[in-house]
Structures are given as structure tokens and as C-alpha cells.
Design an enzyme around this catalytic site. Structure first.
Site, PDB file in Angstrom:
ATOM      1  N   ARG A 170       0.823  -1.219   0.000  1.00  8.28           N
ATOM      2  CA  ARG A 170       0.000   0.000   0.000  1.00  8.28           C
ATOM      3  C   ARG A 170       0.855   1.267   0.000  1.00  8.28           C
ATOM      4  O   ARG A 170       0.454   2.300   0.539  1.00  8.28           O
ATOM      5  CB  ARG A 170      -0.985   0.033   1.172  1.00  8.28           C
ATOM      6  CG  ARG A 170      -1.771  -1.249   1.382  1.00  8.28           C
ATOM      7  CD  ARG A 170      -2.450  -1.716   0.138  1.00  8.28           C
ATOM      8  NE  ARG A 170      -3.158  -2.986   0.363  1.00  8.28           N
ATOM      9  CZ  ARG A 170      -3.656  -3.707  -0.636  1.00  8.28           C
ATOM     10  NH1 ARG A 170      -3.528  -3.314  -1.894  1.00  8.28           N
ATOM     11  NH2 ARG A 170      -4.289  -4.816  -0.385  1.00  8.28           N
ATOM     12  N   GLU A 308      -5.703 -12.393   8.093  1.00 14.75           N
ATOM     13  CA  GLU A 308      -5.326 -12.446   6.679  1.00 14.75           C
ATOM     14  C   GLU A 308      -4.149 -13.398   6.432  1.00 14.75           C
ATOM     15  O   GLU A 308      -3.178 -13.040   5.768  1.00 14.75           O
ATOM     16  CB  GLU A 308      -5.005 -11.045   6.157  1.00 14.75           C
ATOM     17  CG  GLU A 308      -6.218 -10.129   6.174  1.00 14.75           C
ATOM     18  CD  GLU A 308      -5.978  -8.762   5.523  1.00 14.75           C
ATOM     19  OE1 GLU A 308      -4.831  -8.285   5.548  1.00 14.75           O
ATOM     20  OE2 GLU A 308      -6.948  -8.196   4.999  1.00 14.75           O
ATOM     21  N   ARG A 341      -2.268  -6.294  17.163  1.00 17.21           N
ATOM     22  CA  ARG A 341      -3.333  -5.691  16.356  1.00 17.21           C
ATOM     23  C   ARG A 341      -4.678  -6.408  16.539  1.00 17.21           C
ATOM     24  O   ARG A 341      -4.735  -7.630  16.682  1.00 17.21           O
ATOM     25  CB  ARG A 341      -2.947  -5.686  14.876  1.00 17.21           C
ATOM     26  CG  ARG A 341      -1.755  -4.802  14.619  1.00 17.21           C
ATOM     27  CD  ARG A 341      -1.331  -4.866  13.183  1.00 17.21           C
ATOM     28  NE  ARG A 341      -2.025  -3.923  12.327  1.00 17.21           N
ATOM     29  CZ  ARG A 341      -2.584  -4.244  11.174  1.00 17.21           C
ATOM     30  NH1 ARG A 341      -2.607  -5.492  10.745  1.00 17.21           N
ATOM     31  NH2 ARG A 341      -3.158  -3.317  10.433  1.00 17.21           N
ATOM     32  N   LYS A 375      -7.647  -0.275  14.477  1.00 16.07           N
ATOM     33  CA  LYS A 375      -7.894   0.669  13.380  1.00 16.07           C
ATOM     34  C   LYS A 375      -9.043   1.602  13.739  1.00 16.07           C
ATOM     35  O   LYS A 375      -9.941   1.215  14.486  1.00 16.07           O
ATOM     36  CB  LYS A 375      -8.240  -0.076  12.092  1.00 16.07           C
ATOM     37  CG  LYS A 375      -7.064  -0.814  11.481  1.00 16.07           C
ATOM     38  CD  LYS A 375      -7.392  -1.348  10.081  1.00 16.07           C
ATOM     39  CE  LYS A 375      -6.207  -2.172   9.576  1.00 16.07           C
ATOM     40  NZ  LYS A 375      -6.361  -2.626   8.181  1.00 16.07           N
ATOM     41  N   ASP A 380     -11.867  -1.194   7.372  1.00 21.90           N
ATOM     42  CA  ASP A 380     -10.479  -1.137   6.914  1.00 21.90           C
ATOM     43  C   ASP A 380     -10.154   0.183   6.234  1.00 21.90           C
ATOM     44  O   ASP A 380     -10.012   0.233   5.015  1.00 21.90           O
ATOM     45  CB  ASP A 380     -10.222  -2.291   5.922  1.00 21.90           C
ATOM     46  CG  ASP A 380      -8.767  -2.349   5.492  1.00 21.90           C
ATOM     47  OD1 ASP A 380      -7.929  -1.779   6.200  1.00 21.90           O
ATOM     48  OD2 ASP A 380      -8.486  -2.958   4.448  1.00 21.90           O
ATOM     49  N   GLU A 402      -4.838   3.048  15.390  1.00 16.34           N
ATOM     50  CA  GLU A 402      -4.098   2.925  14.128  1.00 16.34           C
ATOM     51  C   GLU A 402      -4.813   3.704  13.031  1.00 16.34           C
ATOM     52  O   GLU A 402      -5.973   3.433  12.723  1.00 16.34           O
ATOM     53  CB  GLU A 402      -3.974   1.435  13.748  1.00 16.34           C
ATOM     54  CG  GLU A 402      -3.188   1.197  12.463  1.00 16.34           C
ATOM     55  CD  GLU A 402      -3.059  -0.295  12.113  1.00 16.34           C
ATOM     56  OE1 GLU A 402      -2.651  -1.093  12.975  1.00 16.34           O
ATOM     57  OE2 GLU A 402      -3.385  -0.650  10.967  1.00 16.34           O
ATOM     58  N   GLU A 408      -4.536   4.396   0.738  1.00 23.81           N
ATOM     59  CA  GLU A 408      -4.964   3.152   0.082  1.00 23.81           C
ATOM     60  C   GLU A 408      -6.348   3.281  -0.556  1.00 23.81           C
ATOM     61  O   GLU A 408      -6.567   2.820  -1.667  1.00 23.81           O
ATOM     62  CB  GLU A 408      -4.957   1.997   1.100  1.00 23.81           C
ATOM     63  CG  GLU A 408      -5.453   0.684   0.519  1.00 23.81           C
ATOM     64  CD  GLU A 408      -5.364  -0.489   1.502  1.00 23.81           C
ATOM     65  OE1 GLU A 408      -4.878  -0.300   2.636  1.00 23.81           O
ATOM     66  OE2 GLU A 408      -5.793  -1.590   1.129  1.00 23.81           O
TER      67      GLU A 408
END
Ligand code: GCU
Length: 688
Positions: A170, A308, A341, A375, A380, A402, A408
Site C-alpha cells: 500500500r 489475513e 493488532r 484501526k 479497513d 491505528e 490506500e
């Protein structure tokens, strides 16, 4: 290669006006920087760089305390110099935290002086950069009395750089600046980068991507492994890192690594990475000891686990607490910290609700040196999301926020999209949670807490791939130093230092930056809370740049009847994860703010909004308005021809053409897609 002044971002140090020069010169004929620490040598270097540029004359840098000279700048702790001690009230410095500082213009023995002081070297670095900012902006300094402390203890940049391959996930500014293969050899760019960060008060840098491993779809064998970030924990790589750490150390910046949860097996010779296995815990302890032997001020580990495709505690049926605490116990004797995270999804139909479901029950169980990094929104980094429901839901846990500095989902360094207005919206959001303050910005103020930003710094001479997008890095740093600064102040600071003090340039660039985010929301999402309509394709890491609503029908929920995602109590229930009155505000279609409407509700296309406009018409209108706005911002930029240098003018102008073109594409693809479902034509010629 000689440094190009455009590459200095906001640290340009151009010559100030003659009037200002007079008054600056009076107080800065000489300078004395007290300590012999690495930080103070960085301060001296910065003065050597800045003062000749700003004032057109060298500054005399004293190695010992001058007794007879007139007009000087004194930088040190109160114990270092009489002038400092006498010009500040007793105890004023003791009350400051290590990063805090005072700046004062004072008269000392009949001479006009300036004092920058702090209890710690770190504060002297920040104080010096603050003073240089004032000079860079041409601010008066004859009556200054500044007292500053950062709002958050940890102000960290996350690089998503892939070591050895020098790619940046990204990233839109070329290759990674970090040439890990050539370490311990250093590059000038490291120092320049550290200066930029220190000038903003950043005190931590995670050097590598949270994805430390990656297997292409369908493959799990070692040979097909495409990321090697996990290798940074190998002994020879750790030794190489010492030189890089020493560059950042001069600027008070600690380095961190993203680590692979499977490292004990991957790098060590264990056949397990079960976090409850004593050999695994011992492996992490020995690894931590090894790191701290080499880098005593190492910050700690950032971990993306069970997310992920990254390994994690779930491989062994352990939970996130067991995983995070295994690493934390290893770092604890050294004062290191695990940033763990909370970006998890996949097991719930609505990914929005999963992080809360997973982490809220774990509140209070994480070790003291674990920070859960969340986040800003539940999905996202979409152009706009409601905030994460975890803020305020884990009072017994250290939290980190975050944010994404890289664009992105906001035009990928091609579109001029300032994230500052978005961050302000997030920071100001009132969760109504019970704490000292209940705005999102109030949740990260503990010693083990803070704010981190995912960056896209790269080899490109602009650093960020787009001259105007340097402003996002600048804004991030300034905002997390002082979240009460308003967007206009921060933006003006950046423009003035980057482009100079011309009023027309200031007004124009400010308008472009501050209006850019809403424009992007409109042309990419239609402004009613829809998300995730970008192209991805089948492969991991595809571009996210083009519109492709057909790829993700689940996110926007378009059907022949209507549009939106039901996240109320009768739907996925995300609204209910908030506290009242927030939960009921989002739950009720009548009170849900229009900007989040379709994030929380699935509504008929012809549902009427407050002003009588239907949902489909409002979407059409917003998409069209967004494009018009992008055109307007481009036109504004074009008025700057001749007012700024050609190089930066042309660079941004070219990208604006592409931005407008892309905006049209987003509008046409998505409105056309909606039209196919709704079969309702738009008014005002806004018919797809
Ligand atoms: C997004 C992004 C990925 C990244 C992930 C993360 O999904 O597209 O590139 O790895 O976030 O934050 O871990």
C-alpha cells in the site's frame, strides 16, 4: 547527490524576510547547545543546516559556555547554563514529561536571548524543531513563552515495507527507503527521514510490514513464500539493525519490528510456536535478550496474528491474550512492549462486529506491556467509517489507535486527499464511554498507549509520491502531538513551511486540502456511508484503486429493492456494540446521521431523506457533486501557475487531471451499477 530543496518537505529553511531577519539575528547570533548526548549533536547539526538558510549567515556554535557574547540561543537543561536557570521559574522543567519543553525569549545581562529547555535531551530536540518551525514560518519571536508536552506517550509510524524486496505494501512512493540487505551501511535518506519525523515529535518507527509472511493463494510451501519480513529476527539481521537504530536514536526515535508469531519454529529450531509451550516462551526470552544486547532502547514488537493468513495463537487453539502475553513476558524485563493488532475478520458474516466480539471479552487479561492496536473504524480505512466500537470498551487494557497516512482508499497518492479532516472527525467522536473524556482522542493517553500511522514513505523524491500528500505525514505528527490543534492551523503550518508565506498560495492550498476529503467520499462512495466498492480481483494485494462494486456485493447490499447494510439489532448488531445514546442514534433510521446511513441501514431506493430527496437521488447527486468538486479543486490549483515553482506546480497539476478522470470513473461505474438495480433515473440530467 546534493540535496534538492523540494525534497526537504517542510524543513526547507528558506531565507526569511529582512524585517524578521533583523529580530531573529538579534537573538541567534550565537548558539550554545549544552549536552554531549547523541540527541544534542543532532540539535547542533540541525542548527547548522537551518540557520544559514533562514538568516543567510552561519550561526556561531559554541563548544563551551559563552560569557561575553551578545544575543544568543541557549539550548540545554536548567542545570547546564545560568541563563536558562535564571529565565525560567523554579521547578517549571521538573513538571514536564521527558518529551516536554519550554521556549522563552528573555533578557539576560542586558542581552536579548532565546532559551530552549527541557528536563531531558529528547525535549531539547522537540523544542529546537518547534523554534525552527516558528522561524520557518516567519513568526515573531521577541515575546515567546511556549510550554509544550505531547498528548500521547507513543507516537509511532508503521512501515508496511517488505525487507529485502524493498516493496511497500500500500505504498505509492516507490521502493522502500530501507535497504536492509546493505545494512549496516547507512544512507543519507535515513537521517533525513529521522529529521522529518523528529520535527513532528514522532518517537517510534516500526520498520517492516505487519505481513511478515505471505503465500500466494492456494500455496503453502516455503519456496513460494513471498515476504521475508520474518527474517529480521535472525541474528545476523539483528546485528545489521544496530546502525539504523543509532540514526534514529539521535532523534529520540525508538525502532520496533513487526514479528512473525511462528518465528520460534520458522527461525528457531523448535517444532512448535504454541505460546503456552515453555520452550517457545524461552525462545522468545532469549530472542529478546539478544535484541536488547544489541539495541538497548529497542521499542518492541508489532504483531498481526490470526489475520489475513498470518500465523497466530489460533494455530494452537490459544486466544489473543495467550499469544500476546507470551511475547510480552519476553520483552518485559527490558521495558519493551507488544503492540498487538485487533484487525481480525473472517469468522463473522459482518466483519464489522468481529473485533469487538473477539477482544472486548479479553479486557483486563493482557499483560501490562501489551497495547491492543485498533484501526479507527471496524472495516479497513475506508474513506469514511463510523469509529471502532472497541474504543471505550476495554477500560482495563492499553489501547493504540491505528490510522492510515497512506491513501490506500483515498486515491493512492495520486488524488490530493487530505486525511486531516477525517482524523479530526474520528478524534472528536464522542463514544459516551465512561472515562476521563469520552471522545475517541481521549482513549490513548496512558503511558503504554498512543497513536500510530501507516505510512507510504518511499524512494520517490517527493517522499510521499505527491507533493501535496506530504501534508498527511505532517498533519499526522502534529495532530497526535496536540489533538486540540484545529485542521486549519495544522494545514496552514504545513503550507507556509512548504510553499512560503504568499497569501494567495496559502488560501488556495488550504481550500484544496480541507475540501478534498469530502470530495473523495462523494465521488467514491456517494456520501451515505457505503464502503468497499473498490476493485480487488482474485489475488491478494490487488490494487484497491478502481471502482468495482460488483466484486463486493455483500458490503453495500444493493438489490432491486434497496441499498445498504443492516447493522441494527435486527441485522448484524454493530450499532448495538456502541453505548447509548450512540447506539440508539445509529439504530434509528430517523436519527442516524446521513453520512453513516447506509452503513447501518438497508433502505429502499426511494426511501425519503429528511429534505424529501430519495436515497437513490442523493447518491446520484453526491457522486456528481464529488466530481464537480474534484474539478473545482483542480481549477483552484491551476490558479497557482507562476505563484509557485514549476516543478511542484506541474507535478500536482498532472495528478489532478488523473484525479478528475478517476473521479468520473468512480461516479459512472457506481451510479451505473446502482441504476441497473434500482431502475430509477436521476434528476438534473444525472441519469447514468
Ligand atoms: C488492509 C490492506 C492490507 C493490509 C491489512 C492490514 O486489508 O489492504 O494490505 O495488510 O489491511 O491492515 O493488516
Amino acid at each position: 547527490m546534493p540535496r534538492n530543496q523540494y525534497d526537504d518537505c517542510w524543513l526547507r529553511y528558506d531565507r526569511v524576510s529582512d524585517d524578521r531577519r533583523e529580530s531573529y539575528r538579534r537573538r541567534i547570533k550565537h548558539a550554545y547547545v549544552a549536552e554531549e548526548s547523541p540527541e544534542c549533536s543532532a540539535v547542533r547539526d540541525e542548527l547548522r543546516e537551518a540557520i544559514p538558510g533562514l538568516l543567510g549567515e552561519d550561526v556561531h556554535l559554541w563548544q563551551h559556555r559563552p560569557e561575553t557574547v551578545d544575543g544568543f540561543l541557549a539550548i540545554g537543561t536548567p542545570g547546564d547554563m545560568e541563563v536558562i536557570k535564571e529565565s525560567i521559574p523554579d521547578g517549571a522543567v521538573d513538571d514536564l514529561d521527558d518529551d516536554g519543553y519550554l521556549i522563552r525569549s528573555v533578557e539576560y545581562e542586558g542581552q536579548d536571548c532565546l532559551v530552549v529547555t527541557s528536563g531531558a535531551d529528547q525535549g531539547l530536540v522537540y523544542g529546537t524543531f518547534h523554534l525552527l518551525r516558528l522561524l520557518n514560518m516567519g513568526e515573531p519571536i521577541d515575546e515567546i513563552d511556549v510550554r509544550e508536552e505531547p498528548a500521547y506517550a507513543n507516537r509511532v509510524i508503521n512501515h508496511w515495507d517488505n525487507p529485502f524486496r524493498r516493496t511497500v505494501e500500500r505504498g505509492y512512493a516507490g521502493e522502500s527507503i530501507f535497504d536492509f540487505d546493505r545494512l549496516p551501511d547507512l544512507r543519507d535518506r535515513y537521517e533525513d527521514y529521522a529529521r522529518l519525523l523528529a520535527s513532528l515529535g514522532i518517537n517510534g518507527v516500526v520498520l517492516n510490514n505487519v505481513n511478515t509472511e505471505y503465500y500466494p493463494r492456494g500455496s503453502t510451501n516455503e519456496a513460494s513464500q513471498q515476504f521475508d519480513g520474518w527474517r529480521l529476527l535472525e541474528s545476523r539481521r539483528l546485528e545489521d539493525l544496530t546502525s539504523l537504530a543509532s540514526v534514529f536514536r539521535r532523534y529520540g526515535i525508538q525502532i520496533y519490528l513487526s514479528v512473525n508469531f511462528g518465528a520460534p519454529k520458522r527461525i528457531g529450531d523448535l517444532d512448535t510456536f504454541d505460546p503456552l509451550d515453555e520452550d517457545v516462551r524461552q525462545w522468545w526470552r532469549e530472542k529478546a535478550d539478544e535484541i536488547y544486547d544489541l539495541i538497548p532502547d529497542f521499542g518492541g514488537f508489532l504483531v498481526k496474528a490470526d489475520s489475513e493468513g498470518q500465523d497466530g495463537p489460533y494455530n494452537y487453539d490459544r486466544d489473543h491474550v495467550e499469544g500476546a502475553n507470551a511475547l510480552a513476558q519476553a520483552l518485559e524485563p527490558h521495558g519493551g512492549r507488544v503492540w498487538w493488532r485487533a484487525f481480525v475478520y473472517g469468522s463473522h458474516e459482518d466483519r464489522a462486529i468481529q473485533a469487538y466480539d473477539t477482544f472486548e471479552p479479553l479486557d483486563g487479561d493482557f499483560a501490562e506491556n501489551v497495547t491492543v492496536q485498533i484501526k479507527n473504524g471496524p472495516i479497513d480505512f475506508q474513506p469514511r467509517e463510523p469509529v471502532s466500537t472497541l474504543f471505550g470498551a476495554m477500560p482495563e487494557t492499553d489501547l493504540g489507535l491505528e490510522l492510515q497516512i497512506t491513501g490506500e482508499y483515498t486515491g493512492q497518492g495520486v488524488h490530493a486527499t487530505s486525511h486531516l479532516p477525517m482524523w479530526k472527525e474520528i478524534f472528536e467522536f464522542d463514544t459516551h464511554a465512561d472515562r476521563d473524556g469520552s471522545r475517541v482522542q481521549d482513549f490513548f493517553r496512558g503511558d503504554g498507549e498512543g497513536v500510530v500511522g501507516v505510512t507510504s514513505i518511499g524512494e520517490d523524491h517527493t517522499w510521499t509520491g505527491h507533493y501535496l500528500m506530504q501534508s498527511n505525514l505532517y498533519a499526522f505528527g502534529r495532530l497526535i502531538w496536540d489533538p486540540d490543534l484545529d485542521a486549519e492551523t495544522i494545514t496552514d503550518e504545513w503550507i507556509t513551511q512548504t510553499f512560503g508565506a504568499d497569501e494567495a498560495v496559502l488560501d488556495t492550498v488550504r481550500e484544496i486540502l480541507l475540501d478534498s476529503w469530502e470530495a473523495c467520499i462523494d465521488y467514491e462512495t456517494g456520501g451515505l456511508g457505503l464502503i468497499h466498492m473498490m476493485h480487488n480481483g482474485q489475488e491478494y494485494l490487488e490494487n484497491h484503486y478502481y471502482p468495482a462494486p460488483e466484486e463486493w456485493p455483500g458490503y453495500h447490499g444493493a438489490t432491486e429493492e434497496g441499498i445498504g447494510y443492516d447493522r441494527t439489532a435486527t441485522g448484524s448488531g454493530y450499532a448495538q456494540q456502541f453505548r447509548d445514546p450512540v447506539a440508539s442514534r445509529f439504530e434509528d433510521v430517523e436519527t442516524c446521521p446521513e453520512k453513516h446511513l447506509l452503513f447501518f441501514h438497508h433502505l429502499p431506493w426511494d426511501h425519503e431523506l429528511e429534505d424529501g430527496t430519495t436515497v437513490i437521488q442523493r447518491l446520484y447527486d453526491n457522486f456528481y457533486d464529488g466530481v464537480e468538486e474534484a474539478e473545482r479543486l483542480r481549477d483552484l490549483w491551476m490558479t497557482l501557475e507562476g505563484k509557485i515553482d514549476d516543478r511542484r506546480f506541474e507535478h500536482v497539476a498532472t495528478r489532478f487531471d488523473e484525479q478528475v478522470h478517476q473521479a468520473e470513473k468512480w461516479r459512472d461505474v457506481i451510479t451505473g451499477y446502482f441504476y441497473d438495480f434500482a431502475e430509477i433515473e436521476g434528476e438534473k440530467g444525472r441519469v447514468p
